[in-house]
Design an enzyme around this catalytic site. Structure first.
Site, PDB file in Angstrom:
ATOM      1  N   ASP A 216      32.014 -25.062 -22.149  1.00 23.03           N
ATOM      2  CA  ASP A 216      32.160 -26.211 -21.257  1.00 23.03           C
ATOM      3  C   ASP A 216      33.615 -26.670 -21.269  1.00 23.03           C
ATOM      4  OD1 ASP A 216      31.824 -28.479 -19.742  1.00 23.03           O
ATOM      5  OD2 ASP A 216      30.219 -29.326 -20.969  1.00 23.03           O
ATOM      6  N   HIS A 314      26.249 -25.319 -10.759  1.00 26.16           N
ATOM      7  CA  HIS A 314      27.074 -26.446 -11.197  1.00 26.16           C
ATOM      8  C   HIS A 314      28.551 -26.204 -10.912  1.00 26.16           C
ATOM      9  CE1 HIS A 314      28.313 -29.885 -13.569  1.00 26.16           C
ATOM     10  NE2 HIS A 314      29.110 -29.117 -14.287  1.00 26.16           N
TER      11      HIS A 314
END
Lengths: 406, 406
Positions: A216, A314
């Site tokens: 991330d 995403h």
């Protein structure tokens, strides 16, 4: 300076007297040298506050305060002076000290351990201190996002403090010092604990993983990029077009979101399904359009007649290319507060996003994510805050001095 | 084995295929070597379980499970087999793996990071599995202590698991694996998170500090002492005089107490007053009877006509000499769950004490502390458990096999 004394048993013991006891107790004349992660040192002073561009630390605390009734501009200035002095001392290189009266010695033996403490102002700060003329336009309330499930008791606040360190006791000590130094001027509104990987746990420094297991932060803007400062920091000129007053020169805006991850639901997906939701391979973060983690995402790539990066993936919905170039520097801590009342882990992300202007960073991206992100089914935004984080303090200055004495 | 893949960007990239995408995604042929704290490796197999004599790790989780209704001896045996297999894999040297089906990849890139997972049985385990004949006498319920303020929802449990690692993501991953591998056989009863100093934060390894700032654990029994094993572990012979059945050979009993520290009250004391309450100097842990941290405490020393170690000083009341030699190995994690409902830090100690017999360890010491310890005014015991922790598993064995297949 009790806080700087090292442990017994190390080199350099000399005879000394224990205060009040009358019995000889050995004391150390100087602390032993640091060699490990304790040596990490991030200067408090600078054009920008510390805790924005530096790598996230292993341990973090977020805490918001509300000014006490009757705390005026002078009281707020004294508070920021006390806080800044304390942080300047605690973040000194070598063996840091703590201002007298606040030291519980919890961090006594450790080096600064990359401690940073970052201060921000919420909207309430300006009204309570009579500084509404200095309220940045960029600090307009965040819009309501339809999926939000915000708890007002854990949202907002007049003042916001972000603490990070690679040692949990150093971070806890700093949190306690900040609380004690608030004295009667401000009280805690909410407080959250977070963490990240410990330095050295992986073979080499790498992009961190969140509690979904996903790498991330790959596409975060990097300080080496030419437009990094423009995206993250208010210009030194305090350009009016940025919606920021002059005192915010060198500052940034922090959007803070407590984002719970519905981990039991997420873990029921296959890895292939998880990768489709994100748009990246889970094992190494490579985009599903090909390459390695750092390969540019190709949103137009097709595989067997389908988009390699799905329409609701995403990384597609969040991409600057999907949001007129809007971007932000994400610098998050994971959180885990045990088992929630629903029997599932109360865990997720203490998301902190930094940008020169929230309307060109978080807001447009979250508007798009809120409706169209496949990942949003597995997330719940539970708390929110927006804070104006002024530039760093110079020698002898305190954070916010240009606002409070401007 | 997705869980063993290293990060992209390291050496050794080769072309590979992303499962299901059809687009070439680089894959690593072998993980990069570990050099930092990730390399820490504590073997799962041995005469004793791991997580008792090793130094405390930077991050810890305690979790208790209750067996599901209808879960019998066979179901419990299968559960302990699944758990043991998972921990054996996760604690392997080098790059550990995770049994298929449980891996969220949160720990994917890290080394074992000194991960230990320790299993214990509460009284309920024996009644639910029909093994009451094997219930150790030493597992008799702890007596009520007058100062206790125990929350039954966070106390006891049929099974207890202690997880420790020097990386928070490795520890969290292990907790999730343990929860998932419980399947339908057991459900979480309570779960707590703790921490200690990160290795390398101090100049040299030293006794840790608790959140009162006190060096804590100085007088712990040490494995190098000749009577260490006798104090901490049930003898290999399973001597009946110890109150332990044969299957507990090499095992130990863990007393678990969640001890909240009333830090705001404590911090109001002067350092001199705190030192009198404890009996040691705060800066370096030296006893007030003189010397350095490791100097033997002289309970009879006088200074200016008064006892150097006060009559109600913690180290006097807790000393083996004050308790017919009773002692235990304390191996605690600090906890901090933010601000409590009373506005003060919800923080303190996840106290875990190990001994061969609780009646010759925790129980007599706590009886004395409960009434006469000056420190008790600043502590509140909020949860409690007592667990029989069997010896370690041999190759191919699972923890508790000698009980469940005995």
């Amino acid at each position: 300076m009790l806080g700087t004394a090292g442990a017994a048993g190390a080199a350099g013991l000399v005879a000394g007297g224990a205060a009040g006891s009358g019995i000889a107790v050995a004391a150390q004349d100087r602390p032993a040298p640091l060699t490990g992660i304790g040596t990490g040192h991030i200067p408090f002073e600078g054009a920008h506050q510390a805790g924005i561009v530096e790598p996230t630390q292993a341990r973090g605390h977020l805490v918001a305060f509300d000014l006490a009734a009757g705390a005026d501009r002078a009281a707020a200035a004294a508070l920021l002076r006390r806080w800044s002095d304390a942080v300047r001392a605690m973040t000194a290189a070598g063996h840091p000290s703590t201002p007298a009266g606040y030291d519980d010695q919890v961090a006594g033996d450790a080096g600064p351990s990359s401690l940073t403490v970052t201060f921000g102002f919420g909207r309430g700060f300006f009204t309570r201190t009579g500084l509404t003329a200095q309220l940045p336009a960029a600090l307009a309330p965040l819009p309501d996002f339809p999926s939000d499930a915000l708890d007002p008791r854990r949202s907002d606040g007049d003042l916001w403090v972000q603490i990070g360190a690679d040692d949990a006791l150093v971070a806890f000590h700093a949190l306690r010092v900040i609380q004690k130094a608030a004295r009667d001027a401000a009280g805690v509104r909410w407080q959250m604990n977070g963490f990240n990987r410990t330095p050295g746990a992986t073979p080499a420094p790498m992009t961190g993983r969140n509690l979904m297991g996903q790498i991330d932060g790959t596409n975060n803007p990097r300080p080496s990029q030419p437009d990094f400062a423009r995206k993250v920091f208010v210009p030194a000129s305090g350009a009016p077009s940025s919606g920021s007053p002059a005192w915010m020169a060198g500052g940034s805006y922090a959007v803070v979101r407590r984002i719970r991850m519905l981990l039991d639901s997420w873990d029921h997906l296959s890895v292939t399904a998880q990768e489709r939701v994100i748009g990246r391979r889970k094992s190494d973060g490579a985009p599903l359009s090909g390459g390695t983690e750092t390969t540019a995402v190709d949103l137009d790539a097709f595989v067997h007649g389908s988009l390699a990066i799905a329409g609701d993936a995403h990384i597609r919905v969040a991409a600057p290319a999907s949001n007129s170039g809007a971007t932000m520097l994400r610098r998050a801590f994971s959180y885990h507060d045990g088992i929630g009342e629903d029997g599932a882990p109360d865990a997720g992300l203490l998301f902190v996003a930094w940008q020169a202007d929230p309307m060109r960073g978080f807001v447009p991206v979250q508007r798009k994510l809120d409706g169209g992100d496949g990942l949003s089914r597995f997330l719940r935004h539970e708390a929110s805050g927006l804070f104006a984080v002024p530039g760093g303090a110079g020698p002898g200055e305190y954070v916010g001095q240009r606002l409070l004495e401007g």
